[in-house]
Design a protein around this motif. Structure first.
Motif, PDB file in Angstrom:
ATOM      1  N   THR A  21       0.840  -1.205   0.000  1.00 39.90           N
ATOM      2  CA  THR A  21       0.000   0.000   0.000  1.00 39.90           C
ATOM      3  C   THR A  21       0.870   1.248   0.000  1.00 39.90           C
ATOM      4  N   GLU A  22       1.899   1.254   0.824  1.00 38.04           N
ATOM      5  CA  GLU A  22       2.812   2.399   0.892  1.00 38.04           C
ATOM      6  C   GLU A  22       3.520   2.614  -0.442  1.00 38.04           C
ATOM      7  N   PHE A  23       3.923   1.512  -1.094  1.00 40.90           N
ATOM      8  CA  PHE A  23       4.586   1.606  -2.394  1.00 40.90           C
ATOM      9  C   PHE A  23       3.651   2.234  -3.430  1.00 40.90           C
ATOM     10  N   VAL A  24       2.418   1.753  -3.477  1.00 40.63           N
ATOM     11  CA  VAL A  24       1.423   2.288  -4.416  1.00 40.63           C
ATOM     12  C   VAL A  24       1.181   3.770  -4.148  1.00 40.63           C
ATOM     13  N   ASP A  25       1.011   4.135  -2.887  1.00 40.22           N
ATOM     14  CA  ASP A  25       0.793   5.542  -2.531  1.00 40.22           C
ATOM     15  C   ASP A  25       1.980   6.405  -2.957  1.00 40.22           C
ATOM     16  N   THR A  26       3.182   5.894  -2.762  1.00 39.96           N
ATOM     17  CA  THR A  26       4.392   6.635  -3.126  1.00 39.96           C
ATOM     18  C   THR A  26       4.483   6.832  -4.631  1.00 39.96           C
ATOM     19  N   VAL A  27       4.225   5.780  -5.394  1.00 37.84           N
ATOM     20  CA  VAL A  27       4.253   5.899  -6.859  1.00 37.84           C
ATOM     21  C   VAL A  27       3.191   6.890  -7.322  1.00 37.84           C
ATOM     22  N   ASN A  28       1.995   6.795  -6.761  1.00 42.25           N
ATOM     23  CA  ASN A  28       0.921   7.716  -7.149  1.00 42.25           C
ATOM     24  C   ASN A  28       1.278   9.165  -6.831  1.00 42.25           C
ATOM     25  N   ALA A  29       2.000   9.384  -5.746  1.00 44.26           N
ATOM     26  CA  ALA A  29       2.379  10.745  -5.343  1.00 44.26           C
ATOM     27  C   ALA A  29       3.432  11.349  -6.277  1.00 44.26           C
ATOM     28  N   LEU A  30       4.106  10.509  -7.057  1.00 42.83           N
ATOM     29  CA  LEU A  30       5.132  11.024  -7.965  1.00 42.83           C
ATOM     30  C   LEU A  30       4.542  11.830  -9.119  1.00 42.83           C
ATOM     31  N   GLY A  31       3.289  11.555  -9.447  1.00 39.92           N
ATOM     32  CA  GLY A  31       2.675  12.273 -10.553  1.00 39.92           C
ATOM     33  C   GLY A  31       3.177  11.810 -11.915  1.00 39.92           C
ATOM     34  N   VAL A  32       3.562  10.548 -12.007  1.00 39.05           N
ATOM     35  CA  VAL A  32       4.029   9.971 -13.271  1.00 39.05           C
ATOM     36  C   VAL A  32       3.083   8.847 -13.677  1.00 39.05           C
ATOM     37  N   ASP A  33       3.353   8.249 -14.834  1.00 43.07           N
ATOM     38  CA  ASP A  33       2.574   7.106 -15.282  1.00 43.07           C
ATOM     39  C   ASP A  33       2.973   5.914 -14.412  1.00 43.07           C
ATOM     40  N   GLY A  34       2.273   5.749 -13.313  1.00 41.35           N
ATOM     41  CA  GLY A  34       2.619   4.740 -12.317  1.00 41.35           C
ATOM     42  C   GLY A  34       2.558   3.319 -12.834  1.00 41.35           C
ATOM     43  N   ARG A  35       1.565   3.013 -13.675  1.00 39.73           N
ATOM     44  CA  ARG A  35       1.447   1.654 -14.218  1.00 39.73           C
ATOM     45  C   ARG A  35       2.687   1.322 -15.048  1.00 39.73           C
ATOM     46  N   TRP A  36       3.135   2.292 -15.838  1.00 33.70           N
ATOM     47  CA  TRP A  36       4.305   2.071 -16.680  1.00 33.70           C
ATOM     48  C   TRP A  36       5.574   1.947 -15.830  1.00 33.70           C
ATOM     49  N   LEU A  37       5.722   2.826 -14.839  1.00 30.28           N
ATOM     50  CA  LEU A  37       6.895   2.798 -13.968  1.00 30.28           C
ATOM     51  C   LEU A  37       6.972   1.481 -13.195  1.00 30.28           C
ATOM     52  N   VAL A  38       5.875   1.083 -12.574  1.00 29.17           N
ATOM     53  CA  VAL A  38       5.856  -0.169 -11.815  1.00 29.17           C
ATOM     54  C   VAL A  38       6.060  -1.358 -12.755  1.00 29.17           C
TER      55      VAL A  38
ATOM     56  N   ARG B 207      17.208   4.845 -10.164  1.00 25.77           N
ATOM     57  CA  ARG B 207      18.066   6.028 -10.322  1.00 25.77           C
ATOM     58  C   ARG B 207      18.362   6.260 -11.801  1.00 25.77           C
ATOM     59  N   THR B 208      18.609   5.177 -12.531  1.00 23.77           N
ATOM     60  CA  THR B 208      18.864   5.291 -13.962  1.00 23.77           C
ATOM     61  C   THR B 208      17.632   5.843 -14.665  1.00 23.77           C
ATOM     62  N   TYR B 209      16.447   5.342 -14.294  1.00 23.37           N
ATOM     63  CA  TYR B 209      15.195   5.852 -14.858  1.00 23.37           C
ATOM     64  C   TYR B 209      15.073   7.349 -14.595  1.00 23.37           C
ATOM     65  N   GLN B 210      15.422   7.774 -13.386  1.00 21.48           N
ATOM     66  CA  GLN B 210      15.325   9.191 -13.035  1.00 21.48           C
ATOM     67  C   GLN B 210      16.269  10.041 -13.878  1.00 21.48           C
ATOM     68  N   GLU B 211      17.328   9.445 -14.383  1.00 19.66           N
ATOM     69  CA  GLU B 211      18.309  10.168 -15.186  1.00 19.66           C
ATOM     70  C   GLU B 211      17.970  10.117 -16.671  1.00 19.66           C
ATOM     71  N   THR B 212      16.735   9.769 -16.989  1.00 15.19           N
ATOM     72  CA  THR B 212      16.298   9.726 -18.380  1.00 15.19           C
ATOM     73  C   THR B 212      15.090  10.630 -18.575  1.00 15.19           C
ATOM     74  N   TRP B 213      14.833  10.942 -19.830  1.00 14.13           N
ATOM     75  CA  TRP B 213      13.668  11.727 -20.201  1.00 14.13           C
ATOM     76  C   TRP B 213      12.765  10.904 -21.114  1.00 14.13           C
ATOM     77  N   SER B 214      11.508  11.233 -21.108  1.00 13.54           N
ATOM     78  CA  SER B 214      10.571  10.657 -22.068  1.00 13.54           C
ATOM     79  C   SER B 214      10.838  11.283 -23.437  1.00 13.54           C
ATOM     80  N   ALA B 215      10.264  10.704 -24.486  1.00 15.49           N
ATOM     81  CA  ALA B 215      10.392  11.278 -25.829  1.00 15.49           C
ATOM     82  C   ALA B 215       9.807  12.684 -25.852  1.00 15.49           C
ATOM     83  N   ASN B 216       8.728  12.893 -25.130  1.00 13.80           N
ATOM     84  CA  ASN B 216       8.096  14.206 -25.093  1.00 13.80           C
ATOM     85  C   ASN B 216       9.014  15.251 -24.459  1.00 13.80           C
TER      86      ASN B 216
END
Length: 178
Positions: free
Chosen positions: A34-51, A110-119
């Protein structure tokens, strides 16, 4: 049949060395999930894709499943002064709990955080998303596939360079990607 046969398994089990350890399974209703889901949701990103990307990464992790150190190896480590018996036991417990996989997952994030989306890459470069994707296909910029989408490492972008890409990127990429 005893009364204990109807009881759920104890949350404590013994590892191969006989030490008490936590269970290896995770229940979807666990507070940590539950905490993991809440944390991902709080990031404001595409959580389904990130997870999903993190799940794919973790799925590829292979546990050695080996027996661990031999008695002779344990003795050597302790006698060499590299670790005390207590430190070695703590290290083995940590590895058994998944510390190596956790570290690998943290590196992936961390590697994901150091990348950008195509947009985001397109906005930075003043290109369209299609131009970014074509440039990646032609190896003029570097993209990493994650769950069917390309992510673009930020190291290749530079505000101070012509075209906002590091100099000679097109020359280096074919060598890097071989």
């Amino acid at each position: 049949m005893s009364d204990n046969d109807n009881q759920p398994p104890s949350p404590i089990y013994r590892d191969a060395a006989g030490h008490e350890a936590l269970p290896l399974t995770l229940d979807p209703s666990d507070d940590a999930v539950t905490e993991f889901v809440d944390t991902v949701n709080a990031l404001g990103v595409d959580g389904r894709w990130l997870v999903g990307g993190l799940t794919d990464f973790l799925r590829r992790q292979k546990r050695s499943g080996g027996p661990g150190m031999t008695a002779e190896e344990r003795k050597f480590v302790i006698e060499s002064g590299a670790m005390t018996e207590a430190e070695l036991v703590a290290s083995e417990r940590s590895v058994a709990r998944g510390s190596l996989e956790k570290s690998a997952g943290e590196l992936w994030l961390r590697t994901y955080q150091e990348t950008w989306s195509a947009n985001t890459a397109a906005q930075f470069l003043g290109w369209t998303q299609k131009e970014v994707l074509v440039a990646a296909e032609e190896q003029r910029i570097y993209g990493i596939p994650v769950r069917g989408r390309l992510r673009f490492p930020r190291w290749q972008f530079s505000l101070g360079s012509p075209g906002k890409l590091i100099p000679h990127l097109e020359t280096v990429l074919p060598v890097l990607t071989e």
